[in-house]
Write a protein that holds these residues in place. Structure first.
Motif, PDB file in Angstrom:
ATOM      1  N   GLY A  76      12.098  10.055  -0.773  1.00 17.69           N
ATOM      2  CA  GLY A  76      12.572   8.680  -0.751  1.00 17.69           C
ATOM      3  C   GLY A  76      14.070   8.568  -0.593  1.00 17.69           C
ATOM      4  O   GLY A  76      14.787   9.579  -0.511  1.00 17.69           O
ATOM      5  N   TRP A  80       6.934   9.186   0.895  1.00 13.94           N
ATOM      6  CA  TRP A  80       7.330   7.785   1.049  1.00 13.94           C
ATOM      7  C   TRP A  80       6.970   7.213   2.420  1.00 13.94           C
ATOM      8  O   TRP A  80       7.122   6.022   2.618  1.00 13.94           O
ATOM      9  N   SER A 132       5.254   3.144   4.232  1.00 13.74           N
ATOM     10  CA  SER A 132       5.355   2.352   3.009  1.00 13.74           C
ATOM     11  C   SER A 132       4.008   1.747   2.644  1.00 13.74           C
ATOM     12  O   SER A 132       3.446   0.953   3.399  1.00 13.74           O
ATOM     13  N   HIS A 142      12.382   2.270  -0.397  1.00 11.64           N
ATOM     14  CA  HIS A 142      11.871   2.854   0.839  1.00 11.64           C
ATOM     15  C   HIS A 142      12.972   2.874   1.891  1.00 11.64           C
ATOM     16  O   HIS A 142      13.906   2.073   1.861  1.00 11.64           O
TER      17      HIS A 142
END
Length: 296
Positions: free
Chosen positions: A198, A211, A214, A264
């Motif tokens: 991230g 990550w 999303s 994010h």
């Protein structure tokens, strides 16, 4: 004896009267202009003092309305959203971003540029209120409240379809349920495969997903988008436009909140938008269109 001299003819004498309509006669008693200077550069080919009712610069049902009407603007946007170019662009962007994430390519510099801009804005504004707003928008992409909103939208659409006497009034219910189950199938395997860290830079813990893409963005865009697709087929045109605009704003707000809060990367959000657009575009073409008996 010479005859008396005759007077010269007047230089602007009127021509002899002729029966029948004259080219310059007008029903509105206005003098017709001559030459191109009166109409050159005008938005419509009409004389200088033409009454408003005689204008024909736009659609016949909207005399005199030269700028595009709002209803027509929404129609243009709707046709653009239904174009086959939409899924094509989404696929190209998704493939490009996924390739760059897997190869740690130069396009990821966009993520670092956005992160630097967000950090600068945080330092310059130093606003706890904006931080709370960002967290609140990001939370709208959580399983709660997005999935309950999706199921509620499907149930309401089925109820309205049954009241309207439609044949397959129950169809929104399985569509909403299948969408709720599809979201983790699209996101979780990709997160595990790419294993992208991230924005905070910490390494992934054992058993932790990455990550990219999303999950909150995909959940919000698909949940609110599918709920609106189902409801829009049971409401009037104006209500449907408002619902679509609300779904777009919610999806954009969730993505902005995730990036603002450093939850994010920007490309994580973009990839989930592309995934959601593909699903929504395909679903919109498969769902039955409103029949003639539906509310206008």
């Amino acid at each position: 004896m010479d005859s008396e001299p005759q007077p010269l003819a007047e230089p602007f004498a009127e021509p002899p009267f002729e029966a029948g309509p004259h080219p310059d006669d007008r029903e509105d008693n206005q003098a017709a202009p001559h030459g191109t200077a009166h109409t050159e550069g005008r938005s419509t080919d009409r004389p200088t003092h033409t009454p408003r009712g005689a204008r024909n610069g736009d659609h016949p049902s909207r005399p005199g309305a030269l700028p595009p009407a709002p209803g027509r603007l929404f129609g243009v946007l709707g046709r653009a959203a239904a174009s086959p170019l939409v899924p094509l662009v989404a696929v190209v962007l998704l493939v490009l971003v996924s390739w760059q994430v897997a190869a740690d390519g130069p396009v990821l510099g966009l993520d670092r540029w956005v992160e630097h801009g967000v950090a600068t804005a945080h330092h310059a504004l130093d606003s706890p209120f904006l931080n709370r707003v960002g967290h609140g928008l990001a939370d709208l992409g959580g399983t709660v409240p997005a999935i309950p909103a999706l199921l509620a939208g499907g149930g309401l659409a089925a109820w309205r379809s049954r009241r309207a006497g439609k044949d397959r009034w129950w169809l929104p219910l399985p569509v909403a349920a299948l969408t709720a189950g599809l979201i983790p199938l699209l996101v979780v395997p990709a997160k595990a495969a790419f294993a992208r860290p991230g924005p905070l830079g910490g390494p992934l813990l054992p058993g932790q997903w990455g990550w990219y893409p999303s999950g909150h963005t995909a959940t919000a865009t698909l949940s609110y988008g599918v709920a609106v697709l189902l409801l829009a087929r049971t409401t009037g045109v104006r209500v449907a436009r408002g619902l679509r605009a609300a779904a777009v704003l919610l999806a954009a707000g969730v993505g902005a909140g995730l990036v603002w809060s450093d939850f994010h990367w920007a490309l994580d959000v973009l990839a989930s938008w592309c995934l959601a657009v593909l699903v929504l575009w395909a679903l919109a073409r498969r769902l039955p269109r409103p029949g003639p008996a539906d509310p206008a």
